[in-house]
Write a protein that holds these residues in place. Structure first.
Motif, PDB file in Angstrom:
ATOM      1  N   ASP A 177       0.816  -1.212   0.000  1.00 36.29           N
ATOM      2  CA  ASP A 177       0.000   0.000   0.000  1.00 36.29           C
ATOM      3  C   ASP A 177       0.851   1.264   0.000  1.00 36.29           C
ATOM      4  O   ASP A 177       0.336   2.369  -0.193  1.00 36.29           O
ATOM      5  N   GLN A 178       2.159   1.124   0.212  1.00 35.48           N
ATOM      6  CA  GLN A 178       3.063   2.275   0.212  1.00 35.48           C
ATOM      7  C   GLN A 178       3.883   2.376  -1.077  1.00 35.48           C
ATOM      8  O   GLN A 178       4.664   3.314  -1.244  1.00 35.48           O
ATOM      9  N   ILE A 179       3.734   1.427  -1.968  1.00 36.60           N
ATOM     10  CA  ILE A 179       4.522   1.402  -3.201  1.00 36.60           C
ATOM     11  C   ILE A 179       3.847   2.261  -4.263  1.00 36.60           C
ATOM     12  O   ILE A 179       2.638   2.146  -4.495  1.00 36.60           O
ATOM     13  N   ASP A 180       4.621   3.122  -4.900  1.00 38.97           N
ATOM     14  CA  ASP A 180       4.119   3.909  -6.022  1.00 38.97           C
ATOM     15  C   ASP A 180       4.424   3.122  -7.294  1.00 38.97           C
ATOM     16  O   ASP A 180       5.529   3.167  -7.822  1.00 38.97           O
ATOM     17  N   TRP A 181       3.428   2.400  -7.769  1.00 40.96           N
ATOM     18  CA  TRP A 181       3.648   1.483  -8.890  1.00 40.96           C
ATOM     19  C   TRP A 181       3.938   2.228 -10.184  1.00 40.96           C
ATOM     20  O   TRP A 181       4.693   1.744 -11.027  1.00 40.96           O
ATOM     21  N   HIS A 182       3.351   3.391 -10.369  1.00 42.25           N
ATOM     22  CA  HIS A 182       3.652   4.188 -11.560  1.00 42.25           C
ATOM     23  C   HIS A 182       5.118   4.622 -11.565  1.00 42.25           C
ATOM     24  O   HIS A 182       5.787   4.575 -12.608  1.00 42.25           O
ATOM     25  N   PHE A 202       6.358 -12.898  -7.431  1.00 40.67           N
ATOM     26  CA  PHE A 202       5.510 -12.657  -6.264  1.00 40.67           C
ATOM     27  C   PHE A 202       4.206 -13.443  -6.370  1.00 40.67           C
ATOM     28  O   PHE A 202       3.765 -14.071  -5.398  1.00 40.67           O
ATOM     29  N   ARG A 203       3.570 -13.415  -7.534  1.00 41.79           N
ATOM     30  CA  ARG A 203       2.296 -14.110  -7.720  1.00 41.79           C
ATOM     31  C   ARG A 203       2.448 -15.612  -7.501  1.00 41.79           C
ATOM     32  O   ARG A 203       1.563 -16.267  -6.952  1.00 41.79           O
ATOM     33  N   TRP A 204       3.581 -16.152  -7.940  1.00 38.04           N
ATOM     34  CA  TRP A 204       3.806 -17.585  -7.762  1.00 38.04           C
ATOM     35  C   TRP A 204       4.056 -17.915  -6.296  1.00 38.04           C
ATOM     36  O   TRP A 204       3.541 -18.913  -5.780  1.00 38.04           O
ATOM     37  N   ILE A 205       4.822 -17.075  -5.616  1.00 37.52           N
ATOM     38  CA  ILE A 205       5.134 -17.326  -4.208  1.00 37.52           C
ATOM     39  C   ILE A 205       3.891 -17.191  -3.338  1.00 37.52           C
ATOM     40  O   ILE A 205       3.662 -17.991  -2.426  1.00 37.52           O
ATOM     41  N   TYR A 206       3.082 -16.169  -3.615  1.00 35.13           N
ATOM     42  CA  TYR A 206       1.900 -15.874  -2.792  1.00 35.13           C
ATOM     43  C   TYR A 206       0.628 -15.890  -3.648  1.00 35.13           C
ATOM     44  O   TYR A 206       0.046 -14.838  -3.930  1.00 35.13           O
ATOM     45  N   PRO A 207       0.172 -17.063  -4.060  1.00 36.32           N
ATOM     46  CA  PRO A 207      -1.028 -17.101  -4.910  1.00 36.32           C
ATOM     47  C   PRO A 207      -2.259 -16.493  -4.242  1.00 36.32           C
ATOM     48  O   PRO A 207      -3.134 -15.961  -4.925  1.00 36.32           O
ATOM     49  N   SER A 208      -2.324 -16.545  -2.910  1.00 34.67           N
ATOM     50  CA  SER A 208      -3.480 -15.982  -2.212  1.00 34.67           C
ATOM     51  C   SER A 208      -3.400 -14.464  -2.066  1.00 34.67           C
ATOM     52  O   SER A 208      -4.369 -13.830  -1.636  1.00 34.67           O
ATOM     53  N   GLU A 209      -2.260 -13.882  -2.449  1.00 33.74           N
ATOM     54  CA  GLU A 209      -2.062 -12.439  -2.306  1.00 33.74           C
ATOM     55  C   GLU A 209      -1.853 -11.758  -3.663  1.00 33.74           C
ATOM     56  O   GLU A 209      -1.288 -10.676  -3.744  1.00 33.74           O
ATOM     57  N   ASP A 211      -3.676 -10.128  -5.493  1.00 37.77           N
ATOM     58  CA  ASP A 211      -4.291  -8.810  -5.665  1.00 37.77           C
ATOM     59  C   ASP A 211      -3.411  -7.688  -5.107  1.00 37.77           C
ATOM     60  O   ASP A 211      -3.761  -6.513  -5.227  1.00 37.77           O
ATOM     61  N   HIS A 212      -2.264  -8.019  -4.521  1.00 41.38           N
ATOM     62  CA  HIS A 212      -1.317  -6.986  -4.111  1.00 41.38           C
ATOM     63  C   HIS A 212      -0.708  -6.273  -5.322  1.00 41.38           C
ATOM     64  O   HIS A 212      -0.235  -5.147  -5.200  1.00 41.38           O
ATOM     65  N   ILE A 213      -0.727  -6.937  -6.466  1.00 42.19           N
ATOM     66  CA  ILE A 213      -0.208  -6.348  -7.707  1.00 42.19           C
ATOM     67  C   ILE A 213      -1.363  -5.674  -8.432  1.00 42.19           C
ATOM     68  O   ILE A 213      -2.360  -6.328  -8.753  1.00 42.19           O
ATOM     69  N   PRO A 214      -1.282  -4.376  -8.716  1.00 39.28           N
ATOM     70  CA  PRO A 214      -2.394  -3.703  -9.399  1.00 39.28           C
ATOM     71  C   PRO A 214      -2.700  -4.348 -10.756  1.00 39.28           C
ATOM     72  O   PRO A 214      -1.792  -4.662 -11.527  1.00 39.28           O
TER      73      PRO A 214
END
Length: 270
Positions: A177-182, A202-209, A211-214
């Motif tokens: 929530d603190q990362i400026d993805w742009h 990240f998606r592979w490591i944390y499949p349940s998370e 949605d952390h990636i926009p």
């Protein structure tokens, strides 16, 4: 009194203060005295700097691990000022690589002074200072690198001896929530595939998370990949692997005819 300019030494009032979630342990306990003295000495100057590395990872993620040194980031123009200041104060200094790295020593203890990445892709600039956070470290108030820049600083560290992918994944997990993805995309514009690799990791490591990636960012990178696949293969043989590891990909450039980051290589037939 604070100075609102990112080039000032005092920490601007606009820099948010956070509580570090954790701090690393020191490989040598007696080094704490040296680090405390060095941080106090730095904070008393008018030279802007950032604490990065393991201290920043621990602050954002809560991961506690052992560290053997302290990473101080600064702009290129302030690199010589920091080394000269400590030399005048009686410390030993060493210019390891004038393209990015110096060290300050006292006895067997040292800290690194870094103004760019070893591969030249990541110069420390005003944005690093503008988007920093403030913490208390060893009795001094200091700026630590922001989570966006922390990720960028670790994207190319992946060779047989060290891979910082876990630091990136943990930072996304705990500070997304603190990362400026742009801004992160703008930093990695030329090397957007490296960013895509880290996000897929990240998606592979944390499949349940996931949605952390926009969604917009993943869509943007996958669209670039789809358009790239429609294009012909580059004619010049290129190996950008030396941005990740100069040693591991040395044979590609020296014997197999691939161009590195600069220079020319062989051309593919057809």
């Amino acid at each position: 009194m604070t100075n609102d300019s990112p080039t000032g030494g005092a920490i601007p009032a606009s820099v948010p203060t956070i509580d570090a979630k954790a701090a690393p342990t020191l490989q040598h306990a007696e080094a704490e005295v040296f680090y405390t003295e060095a941080i106090r000495e730095l904070a008393a100057t008018d030279i802007p700097f950032l604490v990065a590395g393991t201290y920043a990872v621990s602050a954002y993620t809560g991961v506690t691990r052992q560290t053997k040194d302290l990473d101080i980031f600064c702009k290129a123009g302030d690199y010589a000022r920091i080394l000269a200041h400590f030399k005048q104060a009686g410390y030993a200094v060493e210019i390891v690589d004038d393209r990015w790295l110096g060290k300050v020593f006292k006895s067997t203890h040292f800290f690194d002074v870094i103004f760019a990445s070893a591969n030249g892709t990541m110069p420390v600039g005003d944005q690093w200072l503008e988007h920093a956070r403030q913490i208390e470290l060893l009795g001094s108030q200091v700026r630590i690198v922001g989570p966006t820049e922390l990720i960028w600083s670790k994207c190319f560290i992946q060779d047989r001896r060290r891979h910082d992918g876990a630091d990136i994944a943990h930072t996304i997990l705990k500070a997304q929530d603190q990362i400026d993805w742009h801004r992160l995309l703008s930093y990695l514009e030329v090397h957007w595939e490296v960013l895509l690799m880290q996000l897929l990791n990240f998606r592979w490591i944390y499949p349940s998370e996931r949605d952390h990636i926009p969604a917009w960012l993943l869509d943007e990178l996958l669209d670039r990949l789809a358009k790239q696949r429609e294009l012909p293969t580059p004619r010049m043989k290129i190996c950008r692997g030396r941005l990740l590891s100069p040693t591991d990909y040395e044979i590609d450039v020296k014997e197999w005819g691939f161009a590195g980051v600069g220079g020319t290589g062989e051309f593919r037939d057809g």
